[in-house]
Scaffold this active site. Structure first.
Site, PDB file in Angstrom:
ATOM      1  CG  ASP A  44      -1.904   1.149   1.119  1.00  0.00           C
ATOM      2  OD1 ASP A  44      -2.907   0.992   0.403  1.00  0.00           O
ATOM      3  OD2 ASP A  44      -1.648   2.214   1.706  1.00  0.00           O
ATOM      4  CE1 TYR A  49       0.895   7.405   2.815  1.00  0.00           C
ATOM      5  CE2 TYR A  49       1.327   5.218   1.960  1.00  0.00           C
ATOM      6  CZ  TYR A  49       0.469   6.127   2.551  1.00  0.00           C
ATOM      7  OH  TYR A  49      -0.806   5.743   2.891  1.00  0.00           O
ATOM      8  CE  LYS A  78      -3.424   4.829   0.206  1.00  0.00           C
ATOM      9  NZ  LYS A  78      -2.059   4.455   0.587  1.00  0.00           N
ATOM     10  CG  HIS A 111      -3.764   9.974   0.131  1.00  0.00           C
ATOM     11  ND1 HIS A 111      -2.405   9.833   0.004  1.00  0.00           N
ATOM     12  CD2 HIS A 111      -4.059   9.529   1.369  1.00  0.00           C
ATOM     13  CE1 HIS A 111      -1.916   9.322   1.135  1.00  0.00           C
ATOM     14  NE2 HIS A 111      -2.904   9.138   1.976  1.00  0.00           N
TER      15      HIS A 111
END
Ligand code: A2P
Length: 326
Positions: A44, A49, A78, A111
């Site tokens: 994921d 990130y 995302k 997101h």
């Protein structure tokens, strides 16, 4: 019935995935490679990130070394908040694909239901929440983009073959009902925070009423928010007396009890761990089952406590109050 896979669109997704939020880029490549060796097949990821190039290196090395095949992997990414305008969605997806060294994603999610002003790739990538970090008073700057516009651009990614399925994160019941009114490609996944303190019964029931699968992020509760000063160590479910007692009764760990609870509710789970022994532990969920007493003990832990709430952290960190949950 509790299964190791969830039906997502026409595909089958491993119910237990590895979350990649907060994994430092310096560790992400080895971590992904090791996780594949340990048996993980579901990752994921997200632009936000900040580690997709390293995640991509780990994936590519594992594929090159023959640890697995691309079609046996499930990779989610995302769309970040700054790319909600129709004209930015495809470029954002292509950037994630390039960084991940993949030619398609299994799942691409919006997101947050929050549109922020566009920041181009050269200025800052990933741009995070603040529009201009070098300004004297940096703040989060919203953009006026309806979610329907973003969804239509997400649908075009499916048509173009860049992604197999699309979905949303952090939507509440009202946004899901609305999405179902305009979606031509139905959403294939809802990803939200979910653990015994925040079971979100009504949201889960709403998703299930539409046949919409749910992935629980932060399925262990407070842990990852302690290091961000968004929770106290005492908030941890892993040390909560009923969880510790159930772990002892079933001969499992507190984390396994919490994850099994999520699996038995029919949700997918994406706990992150940088530690191999914990990652292995988090996969070993299929040799026990919670009984009614255990479920009642876990139900009593509900407090409604939400750790990942833009209504709290945006005001504190980005000088702008922007709640999305009532
Ligand atoms: P670590 O990476 O040091 O193992 P998230 O909420 O993003 O899924 O993060 C999960 C948090 O719980 C991380 O802080 C992770 O720390 C920790 N964690 C993951 N698996 C376990 C486990 N089996 N036992 C205890 N803590 C865990």
């Amino acid at each position: 019935m509790t299964t190791s896979h969830l039906k997502v669109g026409s595909a089958s997704m491993p119910a237990l995935g590895l979350g990649l939020w907060k994994v430092p880029p310096s560790a992400a490549s080895a971590m992904v490679y090791d996780a594949i060796s340990e048996g993980y097949r579901h990752f994921d990821s997200a632009c936000d990130y900040g580690n997709e190039p390293a995640v991509g290196e780990g994936l590519a090395r594992a594929l090159r070394d023959g640890l697995t095949a691309r079609d046996a992997l499930w990779v989610t990414s995302k769309l970040w908040n700054t790319y909600h305008r129709r004209e930015h969605v495809r470029a954002a997806c292509e950037r994630s694909l390039r960084d991940l060294k993949l030619d398609y994603l299994d799942l691409y999610l919006i997101h947050f239901p929050i549109a922020l002003r566009y920041v181009d790739f050269e200025t800052c990538y990933p741009p995070e929440w603040i529009f201009d970090p070098s300004a004297p008073n940096p703040t989060m700057v919203l953009d006026r983009v309806p979610l329907q516009e973003t969804w239509e651009a997400m649908e075009a990614l499916v048509t173009a073959g860049l992604v197999k399925a699309i979905g949303v994160c952090n939507y509440n019941t009202g946004l899901i009902h609305d999405l179902m009114n305009y979606a031509t490609v139905p959403p294939a996944m809802l990803q939200v925070e979910m653990h015994p303190q925040l079971p979100q019964h009504r949201l889960l029931k709403t998703a299930q009423s539409y046949g919409l699968p749910v992935t629980a992020f932060s399925p262990l509760g407070a842990g990852s928010y302690v290091e961000l000063s968004m929770a106290e160590a005492g908030d941890s479910l892993l040390q909560a007396d009923p969880v510790v007692a159930l772990a002892r009764r079933f001969g499992k760990t507190p984390a396994q009890v919490l994850l099994r609870w999520g699996l038995e509710r029919g949700t997918a789970l994406i706990p992150k761990s940088t530690r191999p022994e914990r990652r292995r532990e988090n996969l070993e969920l299929f040799d026990f089952a919670l009984d009614e007493d255990a479920k009642a003990a876990l139900a009593a832990l509900e407090t409604g406590r939400r750790f990942n709430d833009p209504g709290d952290f945006c005001a504190d960190a980005f000088h702008r109050f922007h709640a999305i949950y009532d």
